[in-house]
Design a protein around this motif. Structure first.
Motif, short mmCIF file in Angstrom:
data_model
loop_
_atom_site.label_atom_id
_atom_site.label_comp_id
_atom_site.label_asym_id
_atom_site.label_seq_id
_atom_site.Cartn_x
_atom_site.Cartn_y
_atom_site.Cartn_z
N ASP A 1 -9.64 51.35 -3.86
CA ASP A 1 -9.48 50.01 -3.25
C ASP A 1 -8.35 50.04 -2.22
O ASP A 1 -8.45 49.44 -1.15
CB ASP A 1 -9.17 48.96 -4.32
N ASP B 1 -4.05 48.57 -8.45
CA ASP B 1 -3.89 49.75 -9.30
C ASP B 1 -5.11 50.66 -9.20
O ASP B 1 -5.33 51.51 -10.05
CB ASP B 1 -3.69 49.33 -10.77
N LEU B 2 -5.91 50.47 -8.16
CA LEU B 2 -7.10 51.31 -7.95
C LEU B 2 -6.98 52.03 -6.60
O LEU B 2 -6.90 51.38 -5.55
CB LEU B 2 -8.37 50.47 -7.97
N ILE B 3 -6.97 53.35 -6.65
CA ILE B 3 -6.69 54.11 -5.42
C ILE B 3 -7.77 53.91 -4.37
O ILE B 3 -7.46 53.74 -3.18
CB ILE B 3 -6.49 55.61 -5.77
N LEU C 1 0.71 52.14 -10.49
CA LEU C 1 0.38 53.57 -10.58
C LEU C 1 1.58 54.40 -10.17
O LEU C 1 2.13 54.20 -9.09
CB LEU C 1 -0.79 53.90 -9.66
#
Lengths: 133, 145
Positions: free
Chosen positions: A37, A33-35, A52
């Motif tokens: 990453d 959920d981390l762009i 997301l």
């Protein structure tokens, strides 16, 4: 594994890109959920599993040539996001499964992650298995 | 070495998450039309997108400039904004000062500048607090054997 097989494993609904599912071959999976990453660790021909649903996830997918995106936990993006994905020929799926379970299903089916790391020998690199506490 | 040719100069608006990413998208499409190596395009795309998002998240406004020459591709990301008080800290994976709004969209992992460094062959960052930041990212064409 073909994307159509993944859609069946996750019992996922197709939002766009149905005509592409038979052709796209997925090599590995990224769940995040981390762009940043996703941008940092995902390799080509990867499928992203994420919660997301904002337009930036399509932008990121475009930058790194993702095979497609599976939205987990039954989260559905807005029509603007679906339209962006259609224009870029990026298939979008939705599964009711949470991220952990979705990744587990696909890992069990033989799909690796993007790290190249493996707890057992045989991966590109191996790491020590953690001791149970 | 030939003179660098400016192919694109695209304004970037701070805090506008609707248009964010369009500059990187245009950079990618332009390089694809030139028939440049796909692995190189991927590196340029990731670094440009991260740099563009840094402008959107942290600056008032800025621009992305794409140049090519005989040796490779250069992308300049320049902004007017608060600048970076401690560049070493900003280059540390995991460090982030992104807003809650940006974090809610999946940014703020603290991987932006480390990602840019990983993707570029040469990186120059010139920053001044309360003035702005200039990031020059150079990518060299792969050598053919």
């Amino acid at each position: 594994m073909k994307l159509i097989a993944i859609q069946k494993l996750l019992n996922a609904t197709i939002l766009t890109g149905k005509e592409l599912l038979d052709h796209l071959e997925v090599k590995m999976i990224c769940g995040s959920d981390l762009i940043s990453d996703v941008l940092s660790f995902t390799k080509e021909r990867s499928l992203l599993l994420t919660g997301l649903t904002n337009p930036q996830i399509i932008r990121a997918a475009e930058m790194i040539d993702l095979c497609g995106i599976v939205f987990v936990r039954g989260k559905r993006p807005g029509d603007d996001v679906i339209r962006m994905a259609r224009e870029r020929k990026i298939p979008l799926l939705v599964t009711e499964l949470p991220l952990f379970e979705s990744c587990g299903v696909l890992y069990n089916a033989g799909l690796p992650g993007c790290s190249g790391l493996s707890l057992a020998t045989g991966g590109d690199k191996s790491v020590a298995a953690p001791r149970p506490s | 070495m030939s003179q660098p040719r400016v192919l694109l100069e695209i304004p970037v608006e701070g805090n506008n998450f609707t248009t964010a990413g369009e500059a990187a998208s245009r950079v990618k499409r332009t390089l694809q039309k030139l028939g440049i190596d796909s692995a190189l395009i991927r590196r340029v795309s990731i670094a440009t997108y991260e740099a563009e998002m840094n402008i959107v998240i942290h600056a008032e406004y800025g621009k992305i400039v794409l140049q090519v020459d005989a040796g490779g591709v250069t992308v300049l990301a320049e902004d007017r904004g608060k600048g970076i008080p401690d560049l070493n800290q900003a280059m540390t994976a995991g460090f982030s000062t992104a807003s809650d709004r940006a974090r809610a969209m999946g940014f703020g992992a603290g991987m932006g500048l480390p990602n840019i460094k990983k993707c570029t062959d040469q990186l120059e960052i010139d920053t001044q607090v309360n003035v702005g930041t200039k990031v020059v990212m150079k990518f060299t064409y792969p050598t053919t054997s």
